[in-house]
Design a protein around this motif. Sequence first.
Motif, PDB file in Angstrom:
ATOM      1  N   VAL A   1       0.872  -1.177   0.000  1.00 35.26           N
ATOM      2  CA  VAL A   1       0.000   0.000   0.000  1.00 35.26           C
ATOM      3  C   VAL A   1       0.908   1.225   0.000  1.00 35.26           C
ATOM      4  CG1 VAL A   1      -1.718   1.301   1.309  1.00 35.26           C
ATOM      5  CG2 VAL A   1      -1.812  -1.198   1.273  1.00 35.26           C
ATOM      6  N   PHE A   2       0.671   2.142  -0.937  1.00 34.05           N
ATOM      7  CA  PHE A   2       1.505   3.335  -1.014  1.00 34.05           C
ATOM      8  C   PHE A   2       0.773   4.551  -0.454  1.00 34.05           C
ATOM      9  CE2 PHE A   2       3.171   0.545  -4.257  1.00 34.05           C
ATOM     10  CZ  PHE A   2       4.542   0.694  -4.129  1.00 34.05           C
ATOM     11  N   GLY A   3       1.469   5.322   0.360  1.00 29.00           N
ATOM     12  CA  GLY A   3       0.934   6.607   0.802  1.00 29.00           C
ATOM     13  C   GLY A   3       1.171   7.650  -0.271  1.00 29.00           C
ATOM     14  N   LEU A   4       0.546   8.818  -0.106  1.00 26.05           N
ATOM     15  CA  LEU A   4       0.671   9.866  -1.122  1.00 26.05           C
ATOM     16  C   LEU A   4       2.097  10.391  -1.258  1.00 26.05           C
ATOM     17  CD1 LEU A   4      -2.693  11.543  -0.324  1.00 26.05           C
ATOM     18  CD2 LEU A   4      -1.964  11.004  -2.659  1.00 26.05           C
ATOM     19  N   LEU A   5       2.926  10.178  -0.243  1.00 32.71           N
ATOM     20  CA  LEU A   5       4.306  10.649  -0.334  1.00 32.71           C
ATOM     21  C   LEU A   5       5.238   9.567  -0.863  1.00 32.71           C
ATOM     22  CD1 LEU A   5       4.703  12.561   3.065  1.00 32.71           C
ATOM     23  CD2 LEU A   5       4.016  13.462   0.840  1.00 32.71           C
ATOM     24  N   GLU A   6       4.673   8.427  -1.223  1.00 31.39           N
ATOM     25  CA  GLU A   6       5.538   7.306  -1.622  1.00 31.39           C
ATOM     26  C   GLU A   6       5.329   6.924  -3.079  1.00 31.39           C
ATOM     27  OE1 GLU A   6       5.801   4.508   2.233  1.00 31.39           O
ATOM     28  OE2 GLU A   6       3.791   4.726   1.418  1.00 31.39           O
ATOM     29  N   ARG A   7       6.300   6.206  -3.612  1.00 27.53           N
ATOM     30  CA  ARG A   7       6.164   5.617  -4.941  1.00 27.53           C
ATOM     31  C   ARG A   7       7.054   4.390  -5.002  1.00 27.53           C
ATOM     32  NH1 ARG A   7       6.720  10.194  -8.415  1.00 27.53           N
ATOM     33  NH2 ARG A   7       5.398  10.999  -6.788  1.00 27.53           N
TER      34      ARG A   7
ATOM     35  N   LEU B   1      -6.458  -5.216  -2.040  1.00 27.22           N
ATOM     36  CA  LEU B   1      -6.972  -5.165  -0.669  1.00 27.22           C
ATOM     37  C   LEU B   1      -8.142  -6.139  -0.525  1.00 27.22           C
ATOM     38  CD1 LEU B   1      -6.976  -1.280  -0.321  1.00 27.22           C
ATOM     39  CD2 LEU B   1      -5.324  -2.872   0.661  1.00 27.22           C
TER      40      LEU B   1
ATOM     41  N   THR C   1     -10.571   7.679  -2.815  1.00 26.26           N
ATOM     42  CA  THR C   1      -9.658   7.461  -3.931  1.00 26.26           C
ATOM     43  C   THR C   1      -8.622   6.407  -3.542  1.00 26.26           C
ATOM     44  OG1 THR C   1      -7.905   9.044  -3.408  1.00 26.26           O
ATOM     45  CG2 THR C   1      -9.877   9.923  -4.466  1.00 26.26           C
ATOM     46  N   THR C   2      -8.151   5.701  -4.539  1.00 22.98           N
ATOM     47  CA  THR C   2      -7.179   4.627  -4.308  1.00 22.98           C
ATOM     48  C   THR C   2      -6.101   4.695  -5.378  1.00 22.98           C
ATOM     49  OG1 THR C   2      -8.947   3.234  -3.444  1.00 22.98           O
ATOM     50  CG2 THR C   2      -6.918   2.116  -4.071  1.00 22.98           C
ATOM     51  N   MET C   3      -4.869   4.697  -4.925  1.00 21.93           N
ATOM     52  CA  MET C   3      -3.753   4.809  -5.853  1.00 21.93           C
ATOM     53  C   MET C   3      -3.221   3.417  -6.164  1.00 21.93           C
ATOM     54  SD  MET C   3      -0.753   7.518  -5.194  1.00 21.93           S
ATOM     55  CE  MET C   3      -0.173   6.736  -3.717  1.00 21.93           C
TER      56      MET C   3
ATOM     57  N   THR D   1      -6.463   5.936  -0.212  1.00 20.55           N
ATOM     58  CA  THR D   1      -5.478   6.984  -0.442  1.00 20.55           C
ATOM     59  C   THR D   1      -6.028   8.327   0.043  1.00 20.55           C
ATOM     60  OG1 THR D   1      -4.733   5.755  -2.363  1.00 20.55           O
ATOM     61  CG2 THR D   1      -4.018   8.044  -2.184  1.00 20.55           C
TER      62      THR D   1
ATOM     63  N   MET E   1      -3.860  10.030   2.971  1.00 22.47           N
ATOM     64  CA  MET E   1      -2.910   9.080   3.539  1.00 22.47           C
ATOM     65  C   MET E   1      -1.500   9.443   3.093  1.00 22.47           C
ATOM     66  SD  MET E   1      -2.930   4.936   3.324  1.00 22.47           S
ATOM     67  CE  MET E   1      -2.714   4.800   1.560  1.00 22.47           C
ATOM     68  N   LEU E   2      -0.745  10.087   3.977  1.00 23.88           N
ATOM     69  CA  LEU E   2       0.629  10.459   3.623  1.00 23.88           C
ATOM     70  C   LEU E   2       1.473   9.195   3.545  1.00 23.88           C
ATOM     71  CD1 LEU E   2       1.140  13.614   5.873  1.00 23.88           C
ATOM     72  CD2 LEU E   2       0.409  13.501   3.480  1.00 23.88           C
TER      73      LEU E   2
END
Lengths: 258, 419
Positions: A36-42, A78, A92-94, B216, B239-240
């Motif tokens: 699972v990635f957070g918005l600050l991750e890639r 998930l 929303t889901t990334m 997210t 979600m950071l």
Amino acid sequence: MARPPTPGSVVVPNWHESAEGKEYLGCILRKNRRRVFGLLERPVLPPPVAIDTVSYKIFVSGKSGVGKTALVAKLAGLEVPVVHHETTGIQTTMVFWPAKLQASNRVVMFRFEFWDCGESALKKFDHMLPACQEKADAFLFLFSFTDRASFEDLPGQLARVAGEAPGAVRMVIGSKFDQYMHTDVPERDLTAFRQAWELPLLRVKSVPGRRLADGRTLDGRAGLADIAHVLNGLAEQLWYQDQVAAGLLPSPPENTPG
Amino acid sequence: MGEEGARGVVHLLCLAASSGVPLFCRSSRGGVPTRQQLPFSVIGSLNGVHMFGQNLEVQLSSARTEDTTVVWKNFHDSITLIVVSSEESNLELRLERLLQMVFGAMVLLVGLEELTNIRNVERLKKELRASYHLIDSFLGDSELIGDLTQCVDCVVSPEGSLLQETLSGFAEATSTAFVSLVASGRVVAATEGWWRLGMPEAVLLPWLVGSLPPQTARDYPVYLPHGSPTVPHRLLTLMLLPGLELCLLCGPRPPLSQLDAQVLERWWQPLMEPLRACLALGPRALPTGLPLHADILGLLLLHLELRRCLFTVEPSGDKEPAPQHRRRLLRSFYTLVTSTHFPPEPGAPEEKVEDAIQQAQLPRACYLVSGPEEPGAGWRLVALHSGPRRLLLLVSPQSPTHGLWSLATHTLHALTPLL
Ligand SMILES: Nc1nc2c(ncn2[C@@H]2O[C@H](COP(=O)(O)OP(=O)(O)OP(=O)(O)O)[C@@H](O)[C@H]2O)c(=O)[nH]1
Ligand SMILES: [Mg+2]
């Protein structure tokens, strides 16, 4: 919108199963689970490999209970909801997905941002539909194989939801395909619909996938194999659409339902 | 109290008061949600006896059998909540607060209007499903305690001021007064506006964010049970990092799309390390550098005026008993001291009278030994009250009884700068 590309002509279809593909998939997995990635991750690839990331906003639309939330959960690896709880707002889901392009043999990281909004919330709160539509690159129109009305509502949906976005990708997704035995939507109706609309159509089963040895955790690789056709299909449409928009491909004649 | 074997069953029933139609039932066994439900006839009788009293203008609020406690509560003459619990340590106080939180959760997600003016029961039932996650988390073994203490669960980060500064800047830039940073349901930092939120929403919002499956971002309508029960606000969550969410409570603006990854990266990427550290802090809730006596197995620090609390059962690591058991011991102890020894907290609606007279005679500390009677065997529990703070400690059996008072005083002194 331009006529869709033939499946497999833009993105290498089974690349994720090749040795190279599997290696790339490693960056969206962790200990055999989906990460699972957070918005600050890639996703991070080992140093010598640097690939481009392209981001897209995708609005998932359809009647209450057709399986929007279940589909997005399945795509993200998930747990899929087993009982229907109406989604009370927008979520929303990334999802990151590496894919290999046919033309250049290049690997590109797709970053899909799925926007899912419960249908009753959408009706109750005026700001939600515009928020979901705004700058959407693609619309997924869901119907359920077990709900005839949701199929018949498709033309209405297409006009209501994506009418103002001629440049966006539109795809139709038939959910609950695992319940095909009990379907209310026979094949001939689908064929007629495709002829009329010329939209890409995919079938999905948003059901829990295989689990790891502990019996509880979802097996990330098995889950990816279940949904690779959806992510590849989406990547293909979006990439192609971008190429057309940038004038890199001859735009085929416009199609209107006839 | 709260012994390992005595994990009972809790049933929560929600009915439409006028018709007696059940709206939902949620149950848990041994702290885990279960599908097992009470037979319909039992539900009917439980509601019947309450209604019978009401018709005679008698308010039936609780009842006890040898192994079960039942608490009834009616809300706005429209909704009846009933809880049936065979958990040994469940005093009425605990169950009454549980029902308040459950009703708060229902208002939060469907709004007071729908609950007081029921037009379509089937529709309402469907809408109420959205609150199940939150309600189940009250019935289960949570790592949080705000449902019981009515204080907001917090985490203290060693980089607190840095996070706070960025949060304020971010809030200003997005023109939102109510912003908080939440790690697994615990508030790490929040704007002044957020801290001014009333009860129960101040507890419910972070708890909701902690109980939902990961997303997210979210843009959910929420009704504030105290502040705005009929007009929804928007709760935005971003979600950071997995387990760490930025929460905004706002009106029509800003749109969710404005808070995209680029904006968030600009503000928060420079703080990646402190943010990751918050996650690692997790259930410990306190900075690792803080010296705590090795005999302390768990602690609950409450600030009754700020209505915040720190709750941890992992200050030192892996000794007996298991974390769930420690939490249960502290929960029971909290319930006990709050119902019997210490006055209810200021702000709790039930008291206020005779405050001044009682003040002089209030105990400032109490202690209790739980478990086996032999010397040096039972868990020690100490509570200390000083000014706006209240400290509860779970201490190892090896710790000498005569040292408890000074241990508690020292610990409270060490923790005072944090809360
Ligand atoms: N067997 C099967 N069940 C599915 C599938 N997709 C969804 N479901 C079930 O259908 C129910 C409704 O699915 P949701 O995804 O919650 O529906 P939704 O479209 O998000 O509905 P709203 O949020 O109310 O708009 C759930 O109980 C899912 O488990 C599928 O592909 N196969
Ligand atoms: Mg949904």
